[in-house]
Design a protein around this motif. Sequence first.
Motif, PDB file in Angstrom:
ATOM      1  N   SER A 235     -10.518 -12.929  -5.949  1.00  0.00           N
ATOM      2  CA  SER A 235     -10.920 -11.957  -4.934  1.00  0.00           C
ATOM      3  C   SER A 235      -9.909 -10.815  -4.860  1.00  0.00           C
ATOM      4  CB  SER A 235     -11.030 -12.635  -3.567  1.00  0.00           C
ATOM      5  OG  SER A 235      -9.748 -13.021  -3.102  1.00  0.00           O
ATOM      6  N   GLU A 236     -10.357  -9.668  -4.347  1.00  0.00           N
ATOM      7  CA  GLU A 236      -9.472  -8.514  -4.224  1.00  0.00           C
ATOM      8  C   GLU A 236      -8.313  -8.798  -3.273  1.00  0.00           C
ATOM      9  OE1 GLU A 236      -9.642  -5.818  -6.168  1.00  0.00           O
ATOM     10  OE2 GLU A 236     -11.239  -6.955  -7.143  1.00  0.00           O
ATOM     11  N   LYS A 237      -8.588  -9.604  -2.229  1.00  0.00           N
ATOM     12  CA  LYS A 237      -7.534  -9.984  -1.280  1.00  0.00           C
ATOM     13  C   LYS A 237      -6.382 -10.689  -1.986  1.00  0.00           C
ATOM     14  CE  LYS A 237     -10.099 -11.024   2.990  1.00  0.00           C
ATOM     15  NZ  LYS A 237     -10.343 -12.122   3.955  1.00  0.00           N
ATOM     16  N   ILE A 238      -6.738 -11.701  -2.749  1.00  0.00           N
ATOM     17  CA  ILE A 238      -5.707 -12.511  -3.411  1.00  0.00           C
ATOM     18  C   ILE A 238      -4.994 -11.711  -4.497  1.00  0.00           C
ATOM     19  CG2 ILE A 238      -5.275 -14.612  -4.734  1.00  0.00           C
ATOM     20  CD1 ILE A 238      -5.929 -15.041  -1.768  1.00  0.00           C
ATOM     21  N   LYS A 239      -5.725 -10.844  -5.164  1.00  0.00           N
ATOM     22  CA  LYS A 239      -5.094  -9.987  -6.171  1.00  0.00           C
ATOM     23  C   LYS A 239      -4.049  -9.081  -5.521  1.00  0.00           C
ATOM     24  CE  LYS A 239      -8.919  -9.805  -9.496  1.00  0.00           C
ATOM     25  NZ  LYS A 239      -9.955  -8.929 -10.105  1.00  0.00           N
ATOM     26  N   ALA A 240      -4.399  -8.513  -4.371  1.00  0.00           N
ATOM     27  CA  ALA A 240      -3.477  -7.620  -3.664  1.00  0.00           C
ATOM     28  C   ALA A 240      -2.250  -8.382  -3.167  1.00  0.00           C
ATOM     29  CB  ALA A 240      -4.195  -6.953  -2.499  1.00  0.00           C
ATOM     30  N   LEU A 241      -2.459  -9.582  -2.638  1.00  0.00           N
ATOM     31  CA  LEU A 241      -1.359 -10.401  -2.137  1.00  0.00           C
ATOM     32  C   LEU A 241      -0.449 -10.848  -3.274  1.00  0.00           C
ATOM     33  CD1 LEU A 241       0.010 -11.855   0.209  1.00  0.00           C
ATOM     34  CD2 LEU A 241      -1.627 -13.723  -0.073  1.00  0.00           C
ATOM     35  N   THR A 242      -1.037 -11.223  -4.384  1.00  0.00           N
ATOM     36  CA  THR A 242      -0.259 -11.628  -5.557  1.00  0.00           C
ATOM     37  C   THR A 242       0.631 -10.489  -6.042  1.00  0.00           C
ATOM     38  OG1 THR A 242      -1.988 -13.175  -6.266  1.00  0.00           O
ATOM     39  CG2 THR A 242      -0.430 -12.443  -7.947  1.00  0.00           C
ATOM     40  N   LYS A 243       0.062  -9.303  -6.115  1.00  0.00           N
ATOM     41  CA  LYS A 243       0.817  -8.122  -6.551  1.00  0.00           C
ATOM     42  C   LYS A 243       1.977  -7.844  -5.604  1.00  0.00           C
ATOM     43  CE  LYS A 243       0.264  -3.173  -7.503  1.00  0.00           C
ATOM     44  NZ  LYS A 243      -0.689  -2.023  -7.487  1.00  0.00           N
ATOM     45  N   ALA A 244       1.732  -7.967  -4.307  1.00  0.00           N
ATOM     46  CA  ALA A 244       2.776  -7.694  -3.311  1.00  0.00           C
ATOM     47  C   ALA A 244       3.919  -8.700  -3.406  1.00  0.00           C
ATOM     48  CB  ALA A 244       2.172  -7.703  -1.914  1.00  0.00           C
ATOM     49  N   LEU A 245       3.583  -9.978  -3.599  1.00  0.00           N
ATOM     50  CA  LEU A 245       4.615 -11.019  -3.647  1.00  0.00           C
ATOM     51  C   LEU A 245       5.403 -11.007  -4.955  1.00  0.00           C
ATOM     52  CD1 LEU A 245       2.923 -14.054  -1.869  1.00  0.00           C
ATOM     53  CD2 LEU A 245       4.884 -12.719  -1.087  1.00  0.00           C
ATOM     54  N   ASN A 246       4.858 -10.354  -5.974  1.00  0.00           N
ATOM     55  CA  ASN A 246       5.574 -10.212  -7.238  1.00  0.00           C
ATOM     56  C   ASN A 246       6.064  -8.775  -7.441  1.00  0.00           C
ATOM     57  OD1 ASN A 246       4.001 -12.625  -9.536  1.00  0.00           O
ATOM     58  ND2 ASN A 246       5.502 -12.882  -7.925  1.00  0.00           N
TER      59      ASN A 246
END
Length: 266
Positions: A235-246
């Motif tokens: 999902s776009e949510k998880i993609k955005a969160l993953t990018k932020a945490l990395n």
Amino acid sequence: MKLRKLLSLTLAGLISSALLVGCSTASGEDKTIKVGASPTPHAEILEVAKPLLEKEGYKLEIVEFDDYVLPNTSLAEGDLDANFFQHIPYLEEMNSEKDLNLTYTAKVHIEPMGIYSEKHKSLDDIKDGAKIAVPNDATNEARALQLLAKNNIIEVANKDLITAKDITKNTKNVEIVEVDAASVPSTLSDVDFAVINTNYALNVDLNPTKDALAIESSDSPYANILACREDNKDSEKIKALTKALNSDEVKKFIEEKYKGSIVSAF
């Protein structure tokens, strides 16, 4: 007739308003990312990700947990979009035990286990029959023995959960001393080497990156991860969160805040 027309217009207006409110709510919910986390360091790291996600139009809601079961069951049941508190072997164990069907998208940080000594300055000094203290609980003993194996002190069976009984080669005849994880630092004066968890090392003023003779590397399977469900992994949510945490911002925060007691895994 006029009354009927007025009622019809009023009803139509109410329906339109309800639809607008419903659409607005749905849109708002779609832009909210609800993440379960342990207070330290996970929630602290997520706070750094908040402004990064706001720039992408997302609101990050952090739900703190003090236990290690509810964050996974809450995620599986759909009460959370993701969680951030655990390492991969624990997630796999929970998946198997509770049939949760959870996965992960990113490794974020490691609370590295290290090998310490008060008697020796290098692992090259290890002598025949040396005593090495390790934690006696399943996960941490396995981590300790795998770290010893990675540093060529012993060889172990190729499986996740191992104990001293799973040592397959011990040319140095080292003696593994199994004690409670919290008590391992207190054995330093009695053993040649001790394998200590970061949180317990910090309690006795030991820093993994400065004082350890060897520590777990960034490719450790015990890296703390961003967990999610299989059905929302892409999902776009998880993609955005993953990018932020990395992100570079999170990496810099980990380096400056924890000063080596916690290290980034990306």
